[in-house]
Design an enzyme around this catalytic site. Structure first.
Site, PDB file in Angstrom:
ATOM      1  CD  GLU A   1      -2.696   1.236  -0.330  1.00  0.00           C
ATOM      2  OE1 GLU A   1      -2.178   1.930  -1.226  1.00  0.00           O
ATOM      3  OE2 GLU A   1      -3.741   0.570  -0.508  1.00  0.00           O
TER       4      GLU A   1
ATOM      5  CG  ASP B   1      -6.292   2.366  -4.717  1.00  0.00           C
ATOM      6  OD1 ASP B   1      -6.155   1.475  -5.604  1.00  0.00           O
ATOM      7  OD2 ASP B   1      -5.631   3.423  -4.725  1.00  0.00           O
TER       8      ASP B   1
ATOM      9  CG  HIS C   1       7.490  -5.688 -48.811  1.00  0.00           C
ATOM     10  ND1 HIS C   1       8.343  -4.976 -49.621  1.00  0.00           N
ATOM     11  CD2 HIS C   1       7.931  -6.986 -48.852  1.00  0.00           C
ATOM     12  CE1 HIS C   1       9.264  -5.790 -50.120  1.00  0.00           C
ATOM     13  NE2 HIS C   1       9.039  -7.014 -49.674  1.00  0.00           N
TER      14      HIS C   1
ATOM     15  CG  HIS D   1       2.921  -5.032 -34.017  1.00  0.00           C
ATOM     16  ND1 HIS D   1       2.636  -4.288 -32.902  1.00  0.00           N
ATOM     17  CD2 HIS D   1       3.506  -6.165 -33.554  1.00  0.00           C
ATOM     18  CE1 HIS D   1       3.015  -4.951 -31.820  1.00  0.00           C
ATOM     19  NE2 HIS D   1       3.552  -6.092 -32.185  1.00  0.00           N
TER      20      HIS D   1
HETATM   21  O1  AHR Z   1       8.618  -2.387 -49.992  1.00  0.00           O
HETATM   22  C1  AHR Z   1       9.872  -2.109 -50.586  1.00  0.00           C
HETATM   23  C2  AHR Z   1       9.768  -2.010 -52.103  1.00  0.00           C
HETATM   24  O2  AHR Z   1       8.914  -0.902 -52.430  1.00  0.00           O
HETATM   25  C3  AHR Z   1       9.118  -3.168 -52.812  1.00  0.00           C
HETATM   26  O3  AHR Z   1      10.020  -4.235 -53.042  1.00  0.00           O
HETATM   27  C4  AHR Z   1       8.669  -2.565 -54.109  1.00  0.00           C
HETATM   28  O4  AHR Z   1       7.493  -3.189 -54.603  1.00  0.00           O
HETATM   29  C5  AHR Z   1       8.408  -1.095 -53.778  1.00  0.00           C
HETATM   30  O5  AHR Z   1       9.177  -0.280 -54.609  1.00  0.00           O
HETATM   31  O1  AHR Z   2       0.740   0.472  -3.330  1.00  0.00           O
HETATM   32  C1  AHR Z   2       0.434   0.738  -4.667  1.00  0.00           C
HETATM   33  C2  AHR Z   2      -1.020   1.097  -4.854  1.00  0.00           C
HETATM   34  O2  AHR Z   2      -1.280   2.348  -4.251  1.00  0.00           O
HETATM   35  C3  AHR Z   2      -2.030   0.209  -4.219  1.00  0.00           C
HETATM   36  O3  AHR Z   2      -2.256  -0.986  -4.885  1.00  0.00           O
HETATM   37  C4  AHR Z   2      -3.232   1.063  -4.269  1.00  0.00           C
HETATM   38  O4  AHR Z   2      -4.152   0.748  -3.274  1.00  0.00           O
HETATM   39  C5  AHR Z   2      -2.687   2.474  -4.116  1.00  0.00           C
HETATM   40  O5  AHR Z   2      -3.150   3.276  -5.153  1.00  0.00           O
END
Ligand code: AHR
Ligand code: AHR
Length: 478
Positions: free
Chosen positions: A204, A280, A396, A443
């Site tokens: 806490e 909390d 791509h 990604h």
């Molecule tokens: O994505 C890279 C390159 O971009 C690809 O090989 C081609 O299709 C484009 O010019």
């Molecule tokens: O101790 C960290 C956190 O502080 C607890 O889990 C919480 O109750 C408070 O916000």
């Protein structure tokens, strides 16, 4: 001899024993958890395949076919009825009606245990379980021990993915009014070595990694896919321990006196039990829980080591993904901690990641499904044909990924071919571009690119690169 038999033999019996994956006593044959399905709000208890055995996940699968199931109760195997249910509002309100927290989706954390499929408790921010009226759990400065098995790759820096002892009114009642295991990479209070995540003690108003309020070098970053985490406390003495739940033993990361901060000695534990939230009812954290217990009395290291051996022997493992076999349909799931519920899908012809769940629309599920083909440019690599746009492939162009029709040309073939290797972060696969072999499917800000590690484009950023280029080959959504 299951974990609670071992604790009992050590003179520190379990007073709460929670698991959605297996029995924690050799003789336990009762329900592990209850699921509630959205189609008609009916509930079903999910038990074990045999006394002392693993969860009957097939019972959940059949009950939940075609609908969404939530985990509504996590039963207490100790016989003290310290079950966990939907957490009520405290200082902070949850997102569900009445200020309650959300319940976990019952299928979001599939795993194997002892060769059998089971489900963990997947805590997305806003999810929380609690029991404010317990029996036998430590109060005041009484000694207790706790362990839990978590997914060490699923965490964040929000407050607070906890399991353990907390306030009985869901409010912050001051320093020392809780004692729970915390897992994540919050640096808002204490932290340890490296960039996290860390196992800490939530006492806490503080996540403690050792005797100091902030930094303690002895608490390492630790992120095993299956992680054993331990916190225990007795008068002016407490410890943090941890290890890999799939192999080896436990290490001790702190073992000493209470923090050198006022208010934590003696402790003022209240004896409620929380899972996935702060004392909390802070609801900012994420994580995954598979099993955990609380004991009466301060367990010895030898007892905990025997429990760890039992956990390792239980055989936690990831669900074997379908291979990248030409002709199979797959979905490709991100492994970065932010995004383990996201899959590669096309959207308006661009490849992006989206959160896909069993409740997603058929369109979303189809968009996130790909048929593995022998690589258009090389039979030792693969291409990904869209499930709902036959003849169109992931390719791509200018390093960004699109769904486009195969024009039969060699440029298209090369741009649509990816060579699989072991995932750079140890999970799943990484997919190298056929014609830019140092670039991998990645990604970045929810868009999919072929990215190099630390190149000149924003999406080549070295931060999280290993995670962003590692994909779990998952069962197809459609
Ligand atoms: O994505 C890279 C390159 O971009 C690809 O090989 C081609 O299709 C484009 O010019
Ligand atoms: O101790 C960290 C956190 O502080 C607890 O889990 C919480 O109750 C408070 O916000």
């Amino acid at each position: 001899q299951q974990p609670c038999d071992i604790y009992a033999a050590g003179g520190t019996p379990c007073v709460a024993a929670h698991s959605t994956t297996r029995a924690l006593y050799g003789g336990y044959g009762g329900p592990l958890y209850q699921v509630r399905r959205s189609s008609d709000n009916a509930t079903r208890d999910i038990g074990v395949l045999a006394a002392g055995g693993t969860a009957d996940a097939a019972a959940q699968d059949s009950f939940c076919t075609g609908t969404t199931c939530l985990i509504s109760v996590i039963y207490d195997q100790s016989g003290r009825n310290n079950r966990l249910t939907q957490a009520p509002p405290g200082d902070f309100a949850g997102p569900a009606p009445g200020g309650y927290d959300n319940l976990a989706n019952a299928t979001q954390a599939p795993i194997m245990v002892g060769g059998r499929k089971a489900y963990g408790v997947y805590v997305a921010p806003g999810t929380g379980y609690r029991n404010n009226n317990t029996n036998g759990v430590a109060r005041g400065d009484q000694p207790e021990g706790m362990y839990a098995v978590f997914d060490g790759t699923h965490y964040n820096g929000g407050c607070c993915f906890d399991y353990g002892n907390a306030e009985t009114n869901s409010r912050n009642n001051g320093n020392g009014t809780m004692e729970a295991i915390y897992f994540g990479n919050s640096k808002a209070w204490g932290y340890g070595a490296g960039n996290g995540p860390w196992i800490m003690a939530d006492l806490e108003n503080g996540l403690f990694s050792g005797v100091n309020q902030k930094y303690n070098a002895g608490d390492p970053s630790i992120s095993h896919r299956f992680l054993t985490a331990i916190v225990k406390g007795e008068p002016n003495h407490w410890a943090i321990r941890g290890g890999n739940a799939q192999s080896g033993g436990l290490s001790t990361f702190y073992d000493g006196v209470r923090p050198n901060v006022a208010g934590y000695n003696p402790m003022k534990k209240e004896g409620a039990i929380i899972l996935g939230i702060g004392g909390d009812n802070s609801i900012g954290a994420r994580g995954t829980f598979y099993e955990g217990v609380m004991t009466s009395g301060y367990p010895t290291a030898a007892t905990e080591n025997a429990v760890q051996a039992n956990i390792v022997a239980a055989g936690y493992a990831t669900v074997p993904g379908p291979a990248l076999t030409p002709g199979t349909a797959v979905s490709l799931r991100a492994t970065t901690a932010c995004c383990t519920d996201r899959y590669i899908r096309h959207y308006a012809d661009k490849a992006v990641t989206s959160v896909i769940t069993s409740a997603s629309s058929a369109t979303d599920k189809n968009d996130a499904t790909w048929i593995v083909r022998s690589g258009l440019a090389s039979g030792s690599c693969v291409s990904f044909e869209s499930k709902n746009y036959p003849g169109q492939y992931l390719r791509h162009y200018n390093y960004q990924l699109y769904r486009q029709p195969n024009d039969g040309g060699s440029q298209f073939a090369a741009d649509a071919t990816f060579c699989a290797q072991a995932g750079k972060n140890g999970q799943g696969v990484s997919l190298a571009s056929y014609n830019y072999p140092s670039r991998y499917l990645r990604h970045y800000a929810d868009t999919v690119y072929i990215a190099s590690n630390g190149g000149s484009n924003t999406f080549d950023s070295a931060g999280l690169w290993n995670d962003d280029v590692s994909w779990l080959v998952s069962p197809p959504w459609a």
